[in-house]
Design a protein around this motif. Structure first.
Motif, PDB file in Angstrom:
ATOM      1  N   SER A   1     -12.992 -35.221 -12.109  1.00  0.00           N
ATOM      2  CA  SER A   1     -12.963 -33.892 -12.730  1.00  0.00           C
ATOM      3  C   SER A   1     -14.071 -32.983 -12.204  1.00  0.00           C
ATOM      4  O   SER A   1     -13.904 -31.760 -12.148  1.00  0.00           O
ATOM      5  N   TRP A   2     -15.209 -33.554 -11.805  1.00  0.00           N
ATOM      6  CA  TRP A   2     -16.291 -32.734 -11.241  1.00  0.00           C
ATOM      7  C   TRP A   2     -16.495 -32.981  -9.740  1.00  0.00           C
ATOM      8  O   TRP A   2     -16.897 -32.079  -9.016  1.00  0.00           O
ATOM      9  N   LEU A   3     -16.174 -34.204  -9.268  1.00  0.00           N
ATOM     10  CA  LEU A   3     -16.399 -34.516  -7.856  1.00  0.00           C
ATOM     11  C   LEU A   3     -15.356 -33.891  -6.944  1.00  0.00           C
ATOM     12  O   LEU A   3     -15.685 -33.371  -5.868  1.00  0.00           O
ATOM     13  N   PHE A   4     -14.090 -33.907  -7.347  1.00  0.00           N
ATOM     14  CA  PHE A   4     -13.032 -33.376  -6.499  1.00  0.00           C
ATOM     15  C   PHE A   4     -13.229 -31.894  -6.167  1.00  0.00           C
ATOM     16  O   PHE A   4     -13.050 -31.502  -5.008  1.00  0.00           O
TER      17      PHE A   4
ATOM     18  N   ASN B   1     -18.198 -42.652   3.822  1.00  0.00           N
ATOM     19  CA  ASN B   1     -18.534 -43.024   2.453  1.00  0.00           C
ATOM     20  C   ASN B   1     -17.299 -43.316   1.589  1.00  0.00           C
ATOM     21  O   ASN B   1     -17.402 -43.420   0.370  1.00  0.00           O
ATOM     22  N   ASN B   2     -16.145 -43.461   2.238  1.00  0.00           N
ATOM     23  CA  ASN B   2     -14.886 -43.802   1.552  1.00  0.00           C
ATOM     24  C   ASN B   2     -14.420 -42.739   0.554  1.00  0.00           C
ATOM     25  O   ASN B   2     -13.527 -42.999  -0.249  1.00  0.00           O
ATOM     26  N   LEU B   3     -15.011 -41.560   0.599  1.00  0.00           N
ATOM     27  CA  LEU B   3     -14.655 -40.534  -0.377  1.00  0.00           C
ATOM     28  C   LEU B   3     -13.309 -39.896  -0.078  1.00  0.00           C
ATOM     29  O   LEU B   3     -12.682 -39.323  -0.979  1.00  0.00           O
TER      30      LEU B   3
ATOM     31  N   MET C   1     -20.240 -48.608  -1.019  1.00  0.00           N
ATOM     32  CA  MET C   1     -20.277 -47.152  -0.902  1.00  0.00           C
ATOM     33  C   MET C   1     -21.700 -46.635  -1.059  1.00  0.00           C
ATOM     34  O   MET C   1     -22.112 -45.705  -0.363  1.00  0.00           O
ATOM     35  N   ILE C   2     -22.453 -47.234  -1.987  1.00  0.00           N
ATOM     36  CA  ILE C   2     -23.832 -46.809  -2.224  1.00  0.00           C
ATOM     37  C   ILE C   2     -24.745 -47.263  -1.086  1.00  0.00           C
ATOM     38  O   ILE C   2     -25.574 -46.493  -0.570  1.00  0.00           O
TER      39      ILE C   2
ATOM     40  N   PHE D   1      -8.182 -36.708   1.123  1.00  0.00           N
ATOM     41  CA  PHE D   1      -8.880 -35.492   1.501  1.00  0.00           C
ATOM     42  C   PHE D   1      -8.811 -35.360   3.019  1.00  0.00           C
ATOM     43  O   PHE D   1      -8.956 -36.352   3.739  1.00  0.00           O
ATOM     44  N   ARG D   2      -8.570 -34.156   3.504  1.00  0.00           N
ATOM     45  CA  ARG D   2      -8.459 -33.952   4.950  1.00  0.00           C
ATOM     46  C   ARG D   2      -9.814 -34.193   5.599  1.00  0.00           C
ATOM     47  O   ARG D   2     -10.819 -33.608   5.213  1.00  0.00           O
ATOM     48  N   THR D   3      -9.831 -35.042   6.627  1.00  0.00           N
ATOM     49  CA  THR D   3     -11.068 -35.368   7.338  1.00  0.00           C
ATOM     50  C   THR D   3     -11.043 -34.907   8.791  1.00  0.00           C
ATOM     51  O   THR D   3     -12.072 -34.916   9.452  1.00  0.00           O
ATOM     52  N   VAL D   4      -9.876 -34.529   9.293  1.00  0.00           N
ATOM     53  CA  VAL D   4      -9.748 -34.111  10.688  1.00  0.00           C
ATOM     54  C   VAL D   4      -9.371 -32.630  10.744  1.00  0.00           C
ATOM     55  O   VAL D   4      -8.996 -32.032   9.734  1.00  0.00           O
TER      56      VAL D   4
END
Length: 208
Positions: free
Chosen positions: A29-32, A102-104, A200-201, A66-69
């Protein structure tokens, strides 16, 4: 396998729904919105991408990321072969490279979990062309498709994630996937989630 019996399949599904709702409500809800803003400011194109991947029983599923390219970057090389994601790949945007490491970039797949196409834990869904090229080369490759693909998995927390340019690496990933579906338990899923968050951390040197 355990997940091909009704009671265990239903338990895993309930866990997937509960965990996904908790994550989407408390974190996404806040990260996206922050990730979406960073992507939009970094390069032109949509914030999210939908990729066709090979899912359970070999059916194709749409997978959210999420688009990375860069927008409309090619997924095949000049010979028509599938390009895996590799470190320092020129297709990546600056923000995209950070998300990938970071696998996000995988987090929108919790939407896939809620809609039933994926599980929180399971074999990672490979690109269709990657699967088509790999299946004839790896014994028992298609066994990994007997259960739903996952956002993370047993192979990934044991070091077999990212690029698999060598056939032996891909074979070991498949071996870990098969071990998981033969030895599944809810406790194992929890263990994989904890190890995924830790990686991830800490940072995963094989993330690309």
């Amino acid at each position: 396998t355990p997940l091909e019996t009704d009671q265990w399949w239903m338990l895993k599904r309930l866990f997937d729904i509960g965990f996904s709702l908790l994550f989407l409500g408390m974190v996404a809800s806040w990260l996206f919105p922050l990730i979406a803003l960073a992507i939009a400011l970094d390069s032109k194109g949509p914030v999210l991408s939908i990729q066709k991947r090979r899912g359970q029983r070999g059916h194709d599923i749409p997978v959210w990321k999420f688009r990375t390219v860069y927008h409309k970057a090619p997924i095949t090389d000049l010979t028509g072969e599938f390009q895996q994601t590799t470190a320092n790949n020129e297709r990546f945007t600056r923000v995209g490279e950070f998300l990938q490491k970071n696998n996000l970039d995988e987090l929108p797949q919790f939407i896939n979990v809620l809609t039933g196409g994926m599980s929180v834990i399971g074999p990672r869904p490979h690109a269709i062309k990657h699967s088509e090229e790999s299946a004839p080369l790896i014994d028992n490759y298609m066994i990994r498709h007997r259960i739903k693909p996952g956002i993370t998995g047993w192979a990934q927390v044991n070091g077999f994630r990212g690029e698999t340019c060598e056939l032996d690496l891909l074979r070991k990933r498949v071996d870990y996937d098969i071990w998981y579906l033969e030895n599944w338990s809810l406790l194992l899923d929890v263990k994989i989630i904890i190890r995924t968050v830790y990686m991830m951390i800490k940072g995963d040197p094989k993330a690309n």
